[in-house]
Design a protein around this motif. Structure first.
Motif, short mmCIF file in Angstrom:
data_model
loop_
_atom_site.label_atom_id
_atom_site.label_comp_id
_atom_site.label_asym_id
_atom_site.label_seq_id
_atom_site.Cartn_x
_atom_site.Cartn_y
_atom_site.Cartn_z
N ARG A 364 71.33 23.61 61.32
CA ARG A 364 70.42 24.54 62.00
C ARG A 364 69.01 24.54 61.41
NH1 ARG A 364 74.26 29.95 62.72
NH2 ARG A 364 75.75 29.03 64.22
N HIS A 365 68.88 24.33 60.12
CA HIS A 365 67.58 24.54 59.47
C HIS A 365 66.95 23.28 58.87
CE1 HIS A 365 68.65 28.72 59.94
NE2 HIS A 365 69.69 28.59 59.13
N ALA A 366 67.75 22.25 58.58
CA ALA A 366 67.19 21.10 57.87
C ALA A 366 66.45 20.15 58.78
CB ALA A 366 68.30 20.35 57.13
N GLY A 367 66.87 20.08 60.06
CA GLY A 367 66.26 19.09 60.96
C GLY A 367 66.54 17.68 60.50
N ALA A 368 67.75 17.43 59.98
CA ALA A 368 68.09 16.13 59.41
C ALA A 368 68.65 15.20 60.47
CB ALA A 368 69.11 16.31 58.28
N ARG A 369 68.55 13.90 60.19
CA ARG A 369 69.15 12.89 61.05
C ARG A 369 70.54 12.51 60.55
NH1 ARG A 369 65.87 10.34 64.56
NH2 ARG A 369 67.28 8.53 64.57
N ASN A 370 70.79 12.72 59.25
CA ASN A 370 72.10 12.39 58.67
C ASN A 370 72.53 13.49 57.72
OD1 ASN A 370 72.57 9.38 59.53
ND2 ASN A 370 70.46 9.45 58.79
N VAL A 371 73.79 13.89 57.83
CA VAL A 371 74.38 14.88 56.94
C VAL A 371 75.69 14.28 56.44
CG1 VAL A 371 75.30 17.20 56.68
CG2 VAL A 371 73.34 16.81 58.17
N ASN A 372 75.80 14.12 55.12
CA ASN A 372 76.99 13.50 54.51
C ASN A 372 77.77 14.55 53.72
OD1 ASN A 372 76.12 10.92 55.44
ND2 ASN A 372 74.74 10.78 53.67
N VAL A 373 79.07 14.66 54.02
CA VAL A 373 79.96 15.59 53.33
C VAL A 373 80.95 14.76 52.52
CG1 VAL A 373 81.60 17.48 53.57
CG2 VAL A 373 79.69 17.27 55.18
N THR A 374 81.04 15.06 51.19
CA THR A 374 81.93 14.31 50.30
C THR A 374 82.81 15.28 49.54
OG1 THR A 374 80.25 12.58 50.04
CG2 THR A 374 82.05 12.61 48.44
N LEU A 375 84.12 14.99 49.52
CA LEU A 375 85.07 15.80 48.76
C LEU A 375 85.72 14.89 47.73
CD1 LEU A 375 86.38 18.61 48.56
CD2 LEU A 375 88.21 17.76 50.03
N GLU A 376 85.69 15.32 46.45
CA GLU A 376 86.14 14.46 45.37
C GLU A 376 86.98 15.25 44.37
OE1 GLU A 376 84.23 11.47 41.94
OE2 GLU A 376 82.94 12.65 43.29
N ARG A 377 88.01 14.62 43.88
CA ARG A 377 88.84 15.21 42.83
C ARG A 377 88.32 14.75 41.48
NH1 ARG A 377 94.24 17.10 43.05
NH2 ARG A 377 94.82 17.93 41.00
N LEU A 378 88.00 15.69 40.60
CA LEU A 378 87.48 15.39 39.27
C LEU A 378 88.57 15.66 38.25
CD1 LEU A 378 83.94 17.07 39.44
CD2 LEU A 378 84.54 14.69 39.94
N ASN A 379 88.92 14.65 37.48
CA ASN A 379 89.90 14.80 36.41
C ASN A 379 89.19 15.02 35.08
OD1 ASN A 379 92.15 14.35 38.13
ND2 ASN A 379 91.78 12.14 38.03
N GLY A 380 89.73 15.91 34.27
CA GLY A 380 89.13 16.18 32.96
C GLY A 380 87.87 17.00 33.05
N TYR A 381 87.82 18.02 33.91
CA TYR A 381 86.65 18.91 34.00
C TYR A 381 87.09 20.31 33.61
CZ TYR A 381 82.87 21.72 35.84
OH TYR A 381 81.84 22.62 35.97
N PRO A 382 86.31 21.06 32.87
CA PRO A 382 85.00 20.69 32.31
C PRO A 382 85.08 19.91 31.00
CG PRO A 382 85.49 22.95 31.77
CD PRO A 382 86.64 22.46 32.61
N ALA A 383 86.29 19.69 30.48
CA ALA A 383 86.47 18.92 29.25
C ALA A 383 87.56 17.89 29.50
CB ALA A 383 86.84 19.85 28.09
N PRO A 384 87.60 16.84 28.69
CA PRO A 384 88.63 15.82 28.91
C PRO A 384 90.04 16.37 28.88
CG PRO A 384 86.94 15.02 27.41
CD PRO A 384 86.66 16.47 27.64
N SER A 385 90.27 17.47 28.14
CA SER A 385 91.62 18.04 28.06
C SER A 385 91.93 18.97 29.22
CB SER A 385 91.77 18.79 26.74
OG SER A 385 90.81 19.83 26.64
N ALA A 386 90.94 19.28 30.07
CA ALA A 386 91.16 20.19 31.18
C ALA A 386 91.98 19.52 32.28
CB ALA A 386 89.83 20.67 31.73
N GLU A 387 92.55 20.35 33.16
CA GLU A 387 93.37 19.83 34.26
C GLU A 387 92.53 18.99 35.21
OE1 GLU A 387 96.57 20.00 34.71
OE2 GLU A 387 97.03 21.18 32.93
#
Length: 453
Positions: A364-387
């Motif tokens: 509605r507000h950006a007036g963009a030609r392309n909008v990219n949506v990305t969903l990603e699983r991050l392992n070890g966040y916020p620390a390497p020992s985290a789930e």
């Protein structure tokens, strides 16, 4: 440190001015004493002439005066009773003694006037018979002033250097704990409210640290209570939305379906018995269909049933497909990375809500030609020992946000920020004018599952 040095220099200049003044006073007193001595010697000569002790009746006995009482830089001038100069003698100033820097000579002559000559009248039996005057070469006063000033300035410079070193190490040792305090304040400002400032030797700094620690503890408690309240409100809001969606689906959905069926039956009967009622029957059926479509949209906003039925990934794909169908000028894409199955319900619903708001803002507000949506699983966040955690990124090539919008103004961004804060996640919005915008949200999975359990 600079103030200490400047204060010491000011004291040095004051001491130099005092020494120069004392030197001038000593020179003046010396002139007066010399004139008195000369006058005393010259006053005795007429008496010696009269008593016959001295056969040389010359006045004055200049050899004695010149040999015994004439010093370096001094001038003696002798006048008779008629104020005519009879004798005059001067002893110059040695070149080594007169070696005064030009800048000091100019400053000295500007501030101080030359030492005035001293005159003394010689009398015999109450009658003035001669006048003697003693004066000093101006360069002699400058030379002596420079000698005393150089001596005191040398001592002062050494004292300032030593004092600066002592003060530097003393202040450095005293203020070294402030580095730890500054680092701690930076951590508190960065959001680590569990950090506490260490103990320091200085009592004043200890009190400051104690006050800051108390403020941090109170702020940490307040933030924890606020987060807990926001979490409960979010859970209650989702429950209320689920209940309201179920009620609307069960009550209004069935009634609208019944109205639509009745309108179809009325239309079939009117087609045979009363054709004039056909338009009203068709209109009634269209109204019922429109209301059913609006009800579906409302139910989707209240409770994204598709998230429960087909999962978060497929729901986001449907969201992107729906916007591609509504806006032909903007192209929406979706991509996924990592294992995104079996996500906690709270994570899935929150991510979907944020995606809805972010994609809507971009459309509605950006007036963009392309909008990219990305969903990603991050392992070890916020620390390497985290789930692990889930990261949602929405990026467009539109007009971007202005400085005030980028700072977080607007209900949409504020709502996203609140949802992220509830689950102790992280939100990052980067945008420049005419350069598009990039919204990144990270929500820890393990922490979210514990919070809403």
């Amino acid at each position: 440190m600079i103030r200490v040095a400047l204060g010491a220099l000011a004291c040095a200049f004051a001491a130099a001015a005092f020494v120069i003044t004392e030197t001038r006073m000593d020179m003046n007193h010396g002139l007066k004493a010399k004139v008195e001595l000369m006058a005393g010697k010259l006053s005795l000569q007429p008496v010696r002439f009269q008593t016959g002790f001295d056969h040389d009746e010359r006045l004055p006995d200049w050899g004695f005066l010149a040999d015994k009482l004439l010093d370096e830089g001094a001038c003696i001038r002798f006048e008779n009773a008629d104020r005519q100069q009879v004798y005059a003698s001067c002893l110059g100033v040695a070149a080594s003694s007169a070696a005064t820097p030009q800048w000091f000579s100019a400053l000295y002559r500007t501030v101080f006037s030359p030492v005035r000559p001293v005159r003394r009248t010689i009398e015999t039996h109450g009658e003035a018979i001669a006048t003697i005057e003693v004066s000093l070469d101006p360069t002699l006063g400058e030379a002596r002033a420079w000698t005393e000033t150089r001596r005191i300035m040398s001592v002062t410079a050494s004292a300032i250097a030593l004092l600066s070193v002592i003060v530097y190490f003393a202040i450095d040792r005293a203020l070294r704990p402030t580095l730890a305090i500054q680092a701690g304040i930076d951590r508190l400002a960065g959001g680590d409210l569990s950090y506490r400032l260490p103990q320091v030797p200085l009592i004043e700094l200890q009190r400051i640290g104690e006050v800051i620690n108390r403020m941090a503890a109170r702020l940490e408690t307040a933030m924890a209570e606020r987060a807990e309240l926001a979490r409960r409100l979010a859970i209650a809001q989702e429950e209320e939305r689920r209940h309201l969606a179920r009620e609307l689906h069960d009550e209004f959905g069935q009634n609208l379906a019944a109205i639509n069926a009745i309108a179809a039956s009325v239309g079939a009967t009117a087609k045979i018995a009363c054709p004039e009622l056909m338009p009203e029957a068709v209109s009634l059926s269209q109204i019922a269909m429109n209301m059913m479509n609006e009800l579906r949209n409302t139910l989707a906003r209240l409770r994204p049933a598709v998230v429960d039925e087909i999962g978060l990934v497929e729901s986001l794909k449907d969201l992107v497909v729906g916007w591609n169908g509504r806006l032909g000028a903007t192209r929406f894409t979706f991509s996924e990375k990592g294992d995104l199955h079996e996500l906690p319900d709270a994570v899935a619903v929150t991510i979907f809500r944020i995606a809805q708001e972010g994609v809507t803002n971009a459309a509605r507000h950006a007036g963009a030609r392309n909008v990219n949506v990305t969903l990603e699983r991050l392992n070890g966040y916020p620390a390497p020992s985290a789930e692990s955690a889930v990261q949602l990124t929405i990026e467009d090539d539109g007009k971007g946000l202005g400085p005030h919008e980028n700072a977080g103004a607007g209900a949409g961004l504020a709502g996203i920020r609140e949802r992220v804060a509830i689950f102790k996640g992280r939100m990052d919005l980067r945008s420049e004018a005419s350069a598009g915008a990039k919204l990144s949200v990270i929500i820890p999975i393990a922490l979210t599952a514990q919070e809403v359990a």
